[in-house]
Design a protein around this motif. Structure first.
Motif, short mmCIF file in Angstrom:
data_model
loop_
_atom_site.label_atom_id
_atom_site.label_comp_id
_atom_site.label_asym_id
_atom_site.label_seq_id
_atom_site.Cartn_x
_atom_site.Cartn_y
_atom_site.Cartn_z
N GLY A 295 14.29 11.02 24.43
CA GLY A 295 15.46 10.13 24.56
C GLY A 295 16.49 10.49 23.51
N CYS A 296 17.57 9.73 23.48
CA CYS A 296 18.63 9.93 22.48
C CYS A 296 18.85 8.60 21.77
N GLY A 297 19.23 8.67 20.51
CA GLY A 297 19.61 7.46 19.76
C GLY A 297 18.50 6.42 19.75
N SER A 298 18.84 5.21 20.13
CA SER A 298 17.86 4.12 20.09
C SER A 298 16.69 4.39 21.04
N PHE A 341 10.84 9.94 29.94
CA PHE A 341 12.25 9.88 29.55
C PHE A 341 12.66 8.43 29.42
N ILE A 342 13.36 8.14 28.32
CA ILE A 342 13.73 6.75 28.04
C ILE A 342 15.25 6.66 27.98
N SER A 343 15.83 5.73 28.73
CA SER A 343 17.29 5.62 28.73
C SER A 343 17.72 4.27 29.27
N GLN A 344 18.66 3.65 28.61
CA GLN A 344 19.24 2.41 29.12
C GLN A 344 20.08 2.74 30.35
N SER A 345 21.04 3.63 30.20
CA SER A 345 22.01 3.89 31.27
C SER A 345 21.43 4.70 32.42
N GLY A 346 20.47 5.55 32.09
CA GLY A 346 19.94 6.46 33.11
C GLY A 346 20.90 7.58 33.44
N GLU A 347 21.98 7.71 32.65
CA GLU A 347 22.98 8.76 32.94
C GLU A 347 23.20 9.66 31.74
N SER A 393 27.41 -4.77 25.34
CA SER A 393 27.73 -4.33 23.99
C SER A 393 27.32 -2.87 23.86
N VAL A 394 28.16 -2.07 23.23
CA VAL A 394 27.87 -0.63 23.14
C VAL A 394 26.56 -0.39 22.39
N ALA A 395 26.34 -1.11 21.31
CA ALA A 395 25.08 -0.96 20.58
C ALA A 395 23.97 -1.67 21.36
N THR A 396 22.89 -0.97 21.61
CA THR A 396 21.83 -1.56 22.42
C THR A 396 20.95 -2.51 21.59
N SER A 402 13.33 -4.04 25.51
CA SER A 402 12.64 -3.95 26.79
C SER A 402 12.00 -2.57 26.98
N GLN A 403 12.65 -1.54 26.44
CA GLN A 403 12.02 -0.19 26.47
C GLN A 403 10.70 -0.21 25.70
N VAL A 404 10.75 -0.84 24.51
CA VAL A 404 9.54 -0.88 23.69
C VAL A 404 8.44 -1.64 24.44
N LEU A 479 20.45 2.74 12.29
CA LEU A 479 21.44 3.13 13.31
C LEU A 479 22.31 1.93 13.69
N LYS A 480 21.67 0.77 13.86
CA LYS A 480 22.43 -0.43 14.24
C LYS A 480 23.49 -0.73 13.18
N LEU A 481 23.07 -0.70 11.91
CA LEU A 481 24.02 -1.03 10.83
C LEU A 481 25.18 -0.04 10.82
N LYS A 482 24.85 1.26 10.89
CA LYS A 482 25.90 2.28 10.85
C LYS A 482 26.90 2.09 11.98
N GLU A 483 26.36 1.96 13.19
CA GLU A 483 27.27 2.05 14.33
C GLU A 483 28.19 0.84 14.46
N ILE A 484 27.74 -0.34 14.02
CA ILE A 484 28.67 -1.47 14.21
C ILE A 484 29.36 -1.94 12.93
N ALA A 597 30.84 5.21 22.93
CA ALA A 597 30.89 4.76 24.32
C ALA A 597 29.46 4.46 24.72
N LYS A 598 29.29 3.58 25.68
CA LYS A 598 27.93 3.14 25.99
C LYS A 598 27.13 4.19 26.73
N SER A 599 27.81 4.90 27.62
CA SER A 599 27.05 5.81 28.46
C SER A 599 27.52 7.22 28.14
C1 F6R Z 1 22.59 2.79 19.89
C2 F6R Z 1 22.73 3.25 21.26
C3 F6R Z 1 22.59 4.70 21.53
C4 F6R Z 1 21.82 4.91 22.85
C5 F6R Z 1 21.85 6.39 23.23
C6 F6R Z 1 21.07 6.67 24.50
O1 F6R Z 1 22.76 1.42 19.78
O2 F6R Z 1 22.98 2.47 22.14
O3 F6R Z 1 21.99 5.38 20.49
O4 F6R Z 1 20.52 4.46 22.68
O5 F6R Z 1 23.18 6.81 23.41
O6 F6R Z 1 21.62 6.00 25.58
P1 F6R Z 1 20.77 5.69 26.86
O7 F6R Z 1 19.68 4.76 26.47
O8 F6R Z 1 21.73 5.09 27.83
O9 F6R Z 1 20.22 7.00 27.34
#
Ligand code: F6R
Length: 603
Positions: A295-298, A341-347, A393-396, A402-404, A479-484, A597-599
């Protein structure tokens, strides 16, 4: 990255339909924006640097039209300014674009040699030139779009106007999302249906490389062979309530408060009564001797928790990989390996590319994804949804939680298959899962992080320490602290700091140590002492039963004791609240932090 909305209507429609749509899409990018509006067969362009509100304030409220395209940008090629903002125009073609044209540099040179003068630095204007050229050669719009898409490399969702037919919008997508909406006397295209939900909740999917034509008669979809495709609209799964703040000052705060409900929903989806239900809701994992979490980031941080749990509970070799590294690492994979593979957006571009690489090699792929119908969800061999609902919100926060939760269940399933989970432990976990949502709710409402936030807001650097699972939590908290809040922070495995980074600790440097593992309390306390001795201001986030008032700290936040498989889900809450509280004190734009950006659909 970037949000698109467009409409065609049989009656004059206020430009507000585009502006309000763009506001819903701002989570996708918000450094500049623009609209193209057609009124009485004349097109007018309005573009600006800055957020949609800036554009809104510049526009005459009475502005209306019968068709329009709009775009909110996250810059890739060319700085965010009025000129580089979309829509872009070359002769017969006006378009908006979400994605990235990877061969734009060569194409730009080629067209410059043909005498084209580019006004912007964007890859999108180059795509415009390509399409205009194809149109000049074929004079057939469908053929021109198809031809242009064979020349353009990269990802795209395009909304297109041709100058001789301004009452029609053409659309095509590849590796970038685009949906269609059918209302009464009006049709839409948009990166996400939230953009038109206030007008209609009837949604149509557009598959890759299909072309959609929007006009006053409705929507026509043409497949790659040029044949018309009949597709019925469906009711959107998203509701209006989900995209409103519901009394909270930010979506982030709303989404933190939704975590207990999300956790309840997610666990309930996979286990109706007991952990045995996982046999029905998840596929067998018996054949796998190794798991790789990508995955990336969170999402990567969630994967780190999964690695720890898979190894500790199921005793199966596991690793966590950053998607952007993994995809180019020529990884050693075999039939006994499952890649998750772990992703909020799936994109996310890197995660998607890594999944495709594994699919091509014939490796079993799992996707833990929040957005149904996203590319990752569709293309993985096994799709395991997270049920966080729309995260704006951009920060997840809630999607990460829910992923965890889903990852914990995956590890528990494997542990059961490996006979590593006793009946008693299973029962204990089931009981804890039952009480978790209420416990989280109470915790969110009762926990104060004010004291730590008051200190941190005045510092430029903060350190987070932890061991094992607490290290993964520290990375996510940092990461949460930095990004927001834009405060620089680093998370370190507590034992590692003294191998160099401790030289950065000086008088009053804030250090936040997380301790939830009873076996590592003394070790982590010793590491905390090492920084305290060098002047650091120490804060403790510690499981309630492990705390003793002999432990020195400027402030202590107690974490509820839950079964260790679930500890990561509750222990992230104070970190999320802390990042929010600091950012609020500093007056930051919490839901839409700068540069993000969120996605992330580009590499
Ligand atoms: C941090 C954050 C990002 C995402 C990362 C992956 O708060 O939201 O680090 O976790 O860009 O995005 P997804 O989960 O959509 O693949």
């Amino acid at each position: 990255m970037c949000g698109i909305i467009g409409f065609v209507s049989s009656e004059n429609t206020k430009a507000a339909v585009l502006i309000e749509g763009l506001k819903k899409l701002e989570y996708r990018g918000y450094d500049s924006c623009g609209i193209a509006l057609v009124h009485n067969q004349e097109m007018a362009l309005y573009k600006t640097k800055g957020k949609v509100k800036v554009l809104e304030d510049k526009l005459d409220k009475s502005l209306e039209g019968t068709s329009g395209l709009a775009h909110t940008r996250w810059a890739t090629h060319g700085e965010p300014n009025d000129v580089n903002a979309h829509p872009h125009q070359i002769e017969r073609v006006t378009l908006v674009h979400n994605g990235i044209i990877e061969n734009s540099h060569e194409l730009r040179k080629f067209y410059e040699m043909q005498g084209v003068t580019f006004k912007t630095e964007t890859d999108t204007e180059v795509a415009c030139a390509v399409l205009n050229d194809c149109m000049n050669k074929t004079n057939n719009k469908i053929e021109a779009i198809q031809k242009a898409c064979t020349i353009l490399k990269g990802s795209y969702a395009f909304g297109i106007f041709f100058d001789d037919e301004l009452d029609k919008i053409y659309a095509i997508r590849k590796d970038s999302p685009l949906l269609l909406g059918e209302g009464k006397n009006i049709v839409f295209l948009a990166s996400d249906c939230s953009a038109f939900l206030e007008t209609t909740n009837r949604v149509l999917e557009l598959n890759e490389n299909e072309i959609a034509i929007l006009d006053v008669t409705g929507i026509t979809i043409i497949d790659e062979e040029g044949n018309e495709v009949k597709r019925e609209s469906k009711e959107a799964t998203l509701s209006l309530e989900e995209i409103q703040k519901d009394g909270y000052d930010t979506f982030l705060m709303k989404e933190i408060h939704e975590e207990p409900m999300v956790i309840k929903k997610t666990f309930h989806h996979y286990m109706k009564k007991s952990l045995n239900d996982l046999n029905e809701t998840m596929p067998s994992l018996k054949k796998y001797k190794r798991f790789i979490f990508v995955g990336c980031g969170s999402a990567y941080h969630a994967g780190m928790i999964a690695k720890t749990l898979m190894e500790q509970k199921a005793r199966v070799i596991s690793s966590t990989e950053l998607a952007s590294e993994f995809r180019y690492s020529n990884p050693i994979l075999d039939d006994d390996t499952a890649v998750v593979f772990i992703s909020q957006s799936g994109e996310t571009a890197d995660t998607l590319a890594a999944l495709r690489m594994c699919n091509e090699k014939g490796i079993d792929t799992f996707a833990i994804v929040n957005v149904l119908g996203s590319s990752l969800a569709k293309e993985a061999k096994v799709f395991l949804p997270t049920l966080a609902g729309k995260e704006i919100s951009v920060a997840t926060t809630k999607a990460y939680c829910s992923q965890v939760a889903v990852l914990s269940l995956l590890c528990l399933k494997k542990a059961m298959e490996e006979n590593k989970l006793s009946r008693e432990e299973k029962l204990a976990i089931e009981n804890e899962i039952e009480r978790l949502p209420l416990l989280m709710k109470k915790y969110i409402n009762q926990t104060s992080v004010e004291k730590i936030a008051d200190t941190i807001q005045h510092h430029n650097h903060v350190f987070f320490l932890g061991r094992g699972l607490d290290y993964a939590l520290s990375l996510e908290g940092s990461l949460k602290l930095k990004e927001i809040s834009y405060i620089h922070s680093e998370a370190y495995a507590a034992g590692e700091l003294k191998h160099g980074t401790i030289s950065l600790i000086e008088k009053d440097t804030p250090v936040i140590t997380c301790i939830t593992n009873p076996d590592l309390v003394l070790k982590s306390i010793s590491n905390t002492k090492e920084v305290e001795t060098r002047g650091a201001k120490v804060f403790l986030l510690i499981r309630e039963d492990l705390y003793s008032n002999l432990m020195d700290a400027s402030a202590v936040i107690l974490l509820p004791k839950v079964h260790d498989v679930l500890q990561g889900i509750v222990s992230i809450l104070p970190y999320q609240l802390l990042a929010y509280t600091v950012a609020k004190k500093l007056g930051c734009d919490i839901d839409q932090p700068r540069n993000l950006a969120k996605s992330v659909t580009v590499e």
